[in-house]
Design a protein around this motif. Structure first.
Motif, mmCIF file in Angstrom:
data_model
loop_
_atom_site.group_PDB
_atom_site.id
_atom_site.type_symbol
_atom_site.label_atom_id
_atom_site.label_comp_id
_atom_site.label_asym_id
_atom_site.label_seq_id
_atom_site.Cartn_x
_atom_site.Cartn_y
_atom_site.Cartn_z
ATOM 1 N N ALA A 395 0.807 -1.204 -0.091
ATOM 2 C CA ALA A 395 0.176 0.036 -0.015
ATOM 3 C C ALA A 395 0.950 1.252 0.128
ATOM 4 C CB ALA A 395 -1.011 0.049 1.017
ATOM 5 N N ALA A 396 1.944 1.418 0.727
ATOM 6 C CA ALA A 396 2.797 2.410 0.855
ATOM 7 C C ALA A 396 3.589 2.640 -0.401
ATOM 8 C CB ALA A 396 3.725 2.349 2.031
ATOM 9 N N PHE A 397 4.057 1.471 -0.961
ATOM 10 C CA PHE A 397 4.759 1.534 -2.146
ATOM 11 C C PHE A 397 3.854 2.292 -3.540
ATOM 12 C CE2 PHE A 397 5.875 -0.057 -6.544
ATOM 13 C CZ PHE A 397 7.202 0.112 -6.634
ATOM 14 N N ASN A 398 2.719 1.793 -3.404
ATOM 15 C CA ASN A 398 1.926 2.149 -4.315
ATOM 16 C C ASN A 398 1.302 3.686 -4.359
ATOM 17 O OD1 ASN A 398 1.494 -0.112 -6.085
ATOM 18 N ND2 ASN A 398 -0.092 -0.796 -4.947
ATOM 19 N N ALA A 399 1.413 4.111 -3.000
ATOM 20 C CA ALA A 399 1.171 5.531 -2.743
ATOM 21 C C ALA A 399 2.339 6.403 -2.868
ATOM 22 C CB ALA A 399 0.680 5.749 -1.153
ATOM 23 N N ILE A 400 3.446 5.724 -2.844
ATOM 24 C CA ILE A 400 4.557 6.691 -3.172
ATOM 25 C C ILE A 400 4.890 6.961 -4.536
ATOM 26 C CG2 ILE A 400 7.071 6.386 -3.214
ATOM 27 C CD1 ILE A 400 7.195 4.849 -0.570
ATOM 28 N N TRP A 401 4.465 5.969 -5.529
ATOM 29 C CA TRP A 401 4.815 6.306 -6.891
ATOM 30 C C TRP A 401 3.484 7.188 -7.318
ATOM 31 C CZ3 TRP A 401 0.762 5.073 -10.232
ATOM 32 C CH2 TRP A 401 -0.057 4.121 -10.032
ATOM 33 N N VAL A 402 2.435 7.096 -6.743
ATOM 34 C CA VAL A 402 1.525 8.091 -7.002
ATOM 35 C C VAL A 402 1.945 9.683 -6.550
ATOM 36 C CG1 VAL A 402 -0.798 8.896 -6.673
ATOM 37 C CG2 VAL A 402 -0.503 6.479 -7.240
ATOM 38 N N MET A 403 2.596 9.681 -5.481
ATOM 39 C CA MET A 403 3.146 10.711 -5.017
ATOM 40 C C MET A 403 4.168 11.283 -5.864
ATOM 41 S SD MET A 403 2.299 12.747 -2.312
ATOM 42 C CE MET A 403 2.743 14.507 -3.208
ATOM 43 N N ALA A 404 5.249 10.505 -6.474
ATOM 44 C CA ALA A 404 6.284 10.960 -7.162
ATOM 45 C C ALA A 404 5.594 11.404 -8.394
ATOM 46 C CB ALA A 404 7.153 9.657 -7.338
ATOM 47 N N ILE A 405 4.673 11.028 -8.893
ATOM 48 C CA ILE A 405 4.062 11.634 -10.271
ATOM 49 C C ILE A 405 3.608 13.069 -10.091
ATOM 50 C CG2 ILE A 405 2.155 11.242 -11.986
ATOM 51 C CD1 ILE A 405 2.349 8.297 -11.817
ATOM 52 N N ILE A 406 2.843 13.213 -8.824
ATOM 53 C CA ILE A 406 2.083 14.513 -8.321
ATOM 54 C C ILE A 406 3.568 15.443 -8.253
ATOM 55 C CG2 ILE A 406 1.264 15.576 -6.600
ATOM 56 C CD1 ILE A 406 -0.430 13.281 -6.251
ATOM 57 N N MET A 407 4.567 14.923 -7.543
ATOM 58 C CA MET A 407 5.573 15.821 -7.485
ATOM 59 C C MET A 407 6.199 16.381 -8.464
ATOM 60 S SD MET A 407 7.351 14.078 -4.047
ATOM 61 C CE MET A 407 8.593 15.527 -3.522
ATOM 62 N N LEU A 408 6.250 15.537 -9.640
ATOM 63 C CA LEU A 408 6.829 15.846 -10.962
ATOM 64 C C LEU A 408 6.220 16.743 -11.723
ATOM 65 C CD1 LEU A 408 8.280 12.086 -12.020
ATOM 66 C CD2 LEU A 408 9.505 14.191 -11.160
ATOM 67 N N PHE A 409 4.834 16.567 -11.566
ATOM 68 C CA PHE A 409 4.000 17.378 -12.689
ATOM 69 C C PHE A 409 3.271 18.404 -11.909
ATOM 70 C CE2 PHE A 409 4.515 13.174 -14.839
ATOM 71 C CZ PHE A 409 4.810 13.538 -16.156
ATOM 72 N N GLN A 410 3.005 18.774 -10.638
ATOM 73 C CA GLN A 410 2.582 19.712 -9.799
ATOM 74 C C GLN A 410 2.998 21.210 -10.281
ATOM 75 O OE1 GLN A 410 2.115 20.122 -5.927
ATOM 76 N NE2 GLN A 410 4.045 19.851 -5.300
ATOM 77 N N ASN A 411 4.339 21.197 -10.372
ATOM 78 C CA ASN A 411 4.846 22.537 -10.834
ATOM 79 C C ASN A 411 4.867 22.813 -12.281
ATOM 80 O OD1 ASN A 411 5.840 23.142 -8.277
ATOM 81 N ND2 ASN A 411 7.700 21.801 -8.481
ATOM 82 N N PRO A 412 4.925 21.912 -12.933
ATOM 83 C CA PRO A 412 4.625 22.131 -14.532
ATOM 84 C C PRO A 412 3.348 22.626 -14.866
ATOM 85 C CG PRO A 412 5.992 20.320 -14.269
ATOM 86 C CD PRO A 412 5.810 20.523 -12.877
ATOM 87 N N VAL A 413 2.453 21.930 -14.290
ATOM 88 C CA VAL A 413 0.951 22.493 -14.223
ATOM 89 C C VAL A 413 0.566 23.797 -13.871
ATOM 90 C CG1 VAL A 413 -1.380 22.020 -13.730
ATOM 91 C CG2 VAL A 413 0.049 20.002 -14.407
ATOM 92 N N LYS A 414 1.344 24.220 -12.681
ATOM 93 C CA LYS A 414 1.060 25.424 -12.322
ATOM 94 C C LYS A 414 1.873 26.369 -13.205
ATOM 95 C CE LYS A 414 0.781 24.223 -7.250
ATOM 96 N NZ LYS A 414 1.669 24.142 -6.068
ATOM 97 N N ALA A 415 3.074 26.121 -13.599
ATOM 98 C CA ALA A 415 3.848 26.932 -14.433
ATOM 99 C C ALA A 415 3.050 27.197 -15.920
ATOM 100 C CB ALA A 415 4.970 26.396 -14.955
ATOM 101 N N TYR A 416 2.394 26.232 -16.393
ATOM 102 C CA TYR A 416 1.471 26.230 -17.559
ATOM 103 C C TYR A 416 0.454 27.238 -17.477
ATOM 104 C CZ TYR A 416 -1.600 24.843 -21.328
ATOM 105 O OH TYR A 416 -2.594 25.045 -22.403
ATOM 106 N N MET A 417 -0.353 27.048 -16.414
ATOM 107 C CA MET A 417 -1.432 28.123 -16.057
ATOM 108 C C MET A 417 -1.117 29.541 -15.848
ATOM 109 S SD MET A 417 -3.497 25.498 -13.438
ATOM 110 C CE MET A 417 -4.907 26.549 -13.345
ATOM 111 N N LYS A 418 0.364 29.451 -15.287
ATOM 112 C CA LYS A 418 0.891 30.976 -15.224
ATOM 113 C C LYS A 418 1.570 31.507 -16.431
ATOM 114 C CE LYS A 418 1.361 30.551 -10.090
ATOM 115 N NZ LYS A 418 2.177 30.624 -9.217
ATOM 116 N N LYS A 419 1.542 30.654 -17.468
ATOM 117 C CA LYS A 419 2.206 31.080 -18.872
ATOM 118 C C LYS A 419 3.646 31.037 -18.549
ATOM 119 C CE LYS A 419 -1.910 32.565 -20.960
ATOM 120 N NZ LYS A 419 -2.488 33.769 -21.846
ATOM 121 N N GLU A 420 4.548 30.313 -17.536
ATOM 122 C CA GLU A 420 5.755 30.517 -17.492
ATOM 123 C C GLU A 420 6.561 29.386 -17.844
ATOM 124 O OE1 GLU A 420 5.987 30.246 -12.991
ATOM 125 O OE2 GLU A 420 5.114 32.465 -12.747
#
Length: 692
Positions: A395-420
């Motif tokens: 359960a923890a391993f599956n949560a970790i890889w989902v968390m890793a995906i979020i960490m990788l893409f949350q900043n790019p999504v914010k940057a895209y919305m701010k046109k950065e």
């Protein structure tokens, strides 16, 4: 978002609290130059190793435990100098801006001594019970360097206790007859402690290596991604406007942050940075503001579904799935948190306080949506643990890889919305993932060394000392389970002043949990094994805010600028409502849902446990809906006892045990009568003080 200067001010007290949290989480040396990457690189490598064995790499359990301990020892000797401050003018023993050559050498030797059992696995296995000179030499090196590493990270208490047990194993024959022990040879001692799975490489270290690391890594990733701050803001947006709202938000925020951090001090620094100044702002005295945060943060390890490391060890010792530990801990933990909410309301009522103006609070729905992605891995973790019932590590391993995906893409999504630019944002996400891996590894050092060093004590007890300890404790308690529980509670609080929760639990469990069950049986009273283990677990946690040592109280007091000892005493007064719960579920196993699988029955027990805790809080805090009169306090205590022990009330009334829940009506009726009696004395609403 609340981000006012008075909250973010980098004052001396806040910096002290942050340093305490960093030290507890494994940040000590800050090397400069080429060596600054050594510790993070080892930490990332350790995290990758743990993820590999959790997914595709199949290794024998002894290899996993040995390598896990080797990584922990390697990081500790590179990260921690001999002394935190210069002593006797020996500055070279407290170097923090670089890693001296001798610590590299000691780290390598400690690491090799830990993995020696894996390097020569087949030879050690063939020689089991008859170690050769080389085995004994490396065993002694491991023993000495493990205890020194534990001293550097945890403090001297655990190492001192382990040394006392080791000495007793050898000098037992020379002790007075009452406490004399047959003693052991060096060969048997080293074979048990360093060459088997009944000492250093025992069950506690196995749980640390296979389960706890993954949960700590998940917490580090969630915190690095901004989850801790999100939970605080969410709690403030939801509860900040109610009477004493910042204190209520502190309770909820600390409960959520307990999912991120298993450390009371780190929890206090994460949430207290925001909530303590706000509590002071609406009128809470500094001591009470800090004490609320202490009580909320120390209980963070009690709250399912992600509890402290000791909870996973309980599952192994009791030999049940982890979900059974969650089930047993649910009612006491949530009833305890409900009572802390109630206490903050009582304090606000006594002081005549209001909440924060709505315009000063972050908007709830906007705050909820802004961090909704943090809820995805948490919900997934809960689903896998409780619904699908996967193993905790999966359960923890599956949560970790989902968390890793979020960490990788949350900043790019914010940057895209701010046109950065997106590329730098993505690279920041990659950096955050590796930084979280390094942080998670540093956080794990204390847990790994605590479980390994406590394994020494468990191993000595298993060599025959356990029977003697059982007899001594039985004599001290006079065969009375009530006195035995008091002795266990006091001993846990005293030992826990110098040990982390996990080590306190392991020590007290190995010494007293079996005795509690045996003494109960001798009195024709069945104590579930789970209840005995949870009893030791609860008091190990409560030691975190027990004066005069309670470090959690010192951290909160530094932020609030309040005296540490009064803060600890006030926090302990708030936590008394948690301290009575273990005594209650020992005698009323309904509270841990022992042999109870009915949802309606479980909900009824939970609601009555909450009401019992409310009555007890009113008795200890001197307030219900108005200030108590002295003669009302015993009545509140009667309500508490009635709602916690319906079985005993039913027995006194001559009722059958399957009718015991009807006695709840007595306690509720008396509670209602107290409300009617106090209602005319209620403070007038207009007397409430507005926020400063």
């Amino acid at each position: 978002m609340i981000d006012s200067p008075d909250i973010q001010e980098k004052d001396e007290g806040l910096e002290i609290a942050r340093r305490m949290a960093e030290e507890e989480e494994g940040v000590s040396r800050r090397p400069t130059g080429p060596t600054k990457w050594v510790i993070p690189t080892i930490g990332v490598t350790w995290s990758l190793f743990q993820l590999a064995i959790a997914s595709f790499w199949i290794l024998d359990t002894i290899f996993i435990r040995a390598i896990h301990l080797g990584f922990a020892l390697l990081i500790v000797y590179l990260n921690y100098p001999v002394f935190k401050q210069t002593r006797l003018g020996l500055k070279f023993l407290s170097i923090k801006d670089r890693i001296p050559p001798w610590d590299f050498a000691i780290a390598a030797l400690a690491c090799f001594s830990a993995v020696y059992i894996a390097v020569d696995y087949y030879g050690v296995t063939a020689r089991y019970g008859a170690p050769i000179t080389r085995d004994i030499i490396f065993g002694l090196i491991l023993l000495v360097l493990l205890l020194e590493a534990a001293r550097r990270v945890i403090g001297p208490a655990l190492s001192a206790i382990a040394l006392l047990f080791c000495a007793y194993a050898f000098f037992g024959p020379y002790m007075p007859d009452v406490i004399a022990f047959k003693g052991v040879s060096l060969n048997r001692f080293m074979g048990q402690i360093t060459m088997s799975t009944e000492g250093i490489y025992g069950i506690p270290l196995d749980v640390s290596a296979t389960i706890v690391f993954l949960f700590v890594l998940f917490g580090a990733m969630l915190d690095k991604a901004g989850g801790g701050r999100y939970f605080i803001q969410l709690a403030l947006s939801f509860l900040g406007g109610f009477k004493g709202g910042p204190a209520k938000a502190a309770v909820l925020g600390s409960g959520f942050t307990g999912l991120v951090s298993g450390s009371s001090i780190a929890n206090i620094v994460t949430t207290g940075t925001f909530t303590i100044p706000l509590m002071k702002k609406v009128g809470y005295p500094a001591t009470k503001a800090a004490a609320v945060e202490v009580a909320a943060s120390t209980d963070g390890q009690l709250a399912p579904p992600i509890m402290g490391a000791a909870a996973f060890i309980i599952a192994e010792y009791v030999n049940v799935p982890y979900v059974e530990v969650i089930k047993a801990a649910a009612i006491p933990a949530f009833a305890s948190y409900a009572a802390l909410f109630y206490i903050t309301h009582i304090e606000a009522s006594k002081l005549g306080l209001r909440g924060l103006p709505r315009e000063e609070l972050p908007p709830f729905f906007k705050t909820l949506i802004s961090g909704a992605h943090f809820l995805v891995p948490l919900c997934m973790l809960l689903y896998e643990l409780i619904v699908v019932r996967h193993s905790p590590e999966l359960a923890a391993f599956n949560a970790i890889w989902v968390m890793a995906i979020i960490m990788l893409f949350q900043n790019p999504v914010k940057a895209y919305m701010k046109k950065e630019p997106i590329a730098p944002a993505f690279w920041q996400g990659v950096t955050d993932v590796f930084s979280a891996m390094a942080s998670g590894a540093r956080n794990m050092c204390a847990v790994a060394l605590a479980t390994a060093a406590a394994g020494i004590i468990v191993g000595v007890v298993a060599m025959g000392l356990g029977g003697l300890i059982t007899e001594v404790i039985d004599v001290l308690s006079g065969g009375n389970i009530f006195l035995l529980l008091v002795i266990t509670a006091i001993a846990s609080l005293i030992i826990g002043m110098g040990l982390p929760t996990t080590a306190t639990y392991i020590v007290m469990d190995s010494l007293t949990a079996p005795v509690i069950v045996e003494v109960g049986a001798s009195m024709d009273f069945i104590v579930p094994l789970m209840a005995a283990h949870l009893f030791c677990f609860y008091f190990g946690i409560l030691a975190d805010d027990t004066p005069p040592v309670g470090l959690a109280a010192y951290a909160a007091a530094a932020i609030a600028k309040s005296p540490p000892i009064p803060t600890g005493l006030q926090g302990f007064m708030y936590d008394i409502r948690t301290a009575i719960l273990p005594f209650m579920f020992i005698f009323n196993s309904d509270l841990i849902l022992h042999n109870i699988d009915s949802w309606p029955q479980g909900i009824l027990i939970f609601l009555m446990a909450c009401m019992a805790n409310f009555a007890f809080a009113s008795a200890t805090q001197g307030f219900f809906v108005a200030r108590n009169k002295i003669w009302e306090i015993p009545i509140f205590l009667f309500v508490t006892f009635n709602l916690f022990r319906p079985d005993l009330i039913a027995q006194w009334l001559g009722m059958a045990q399957d009718q015991r829940y009807w006695t709840y009506l007595i306690g509720l009726a008396v509670f209602g009568l107290l409300w009617l009696l106090q209602r005319p004395r209620m403070p007038r609403p207009e007397s409430a003080r507005a926020p400063a």
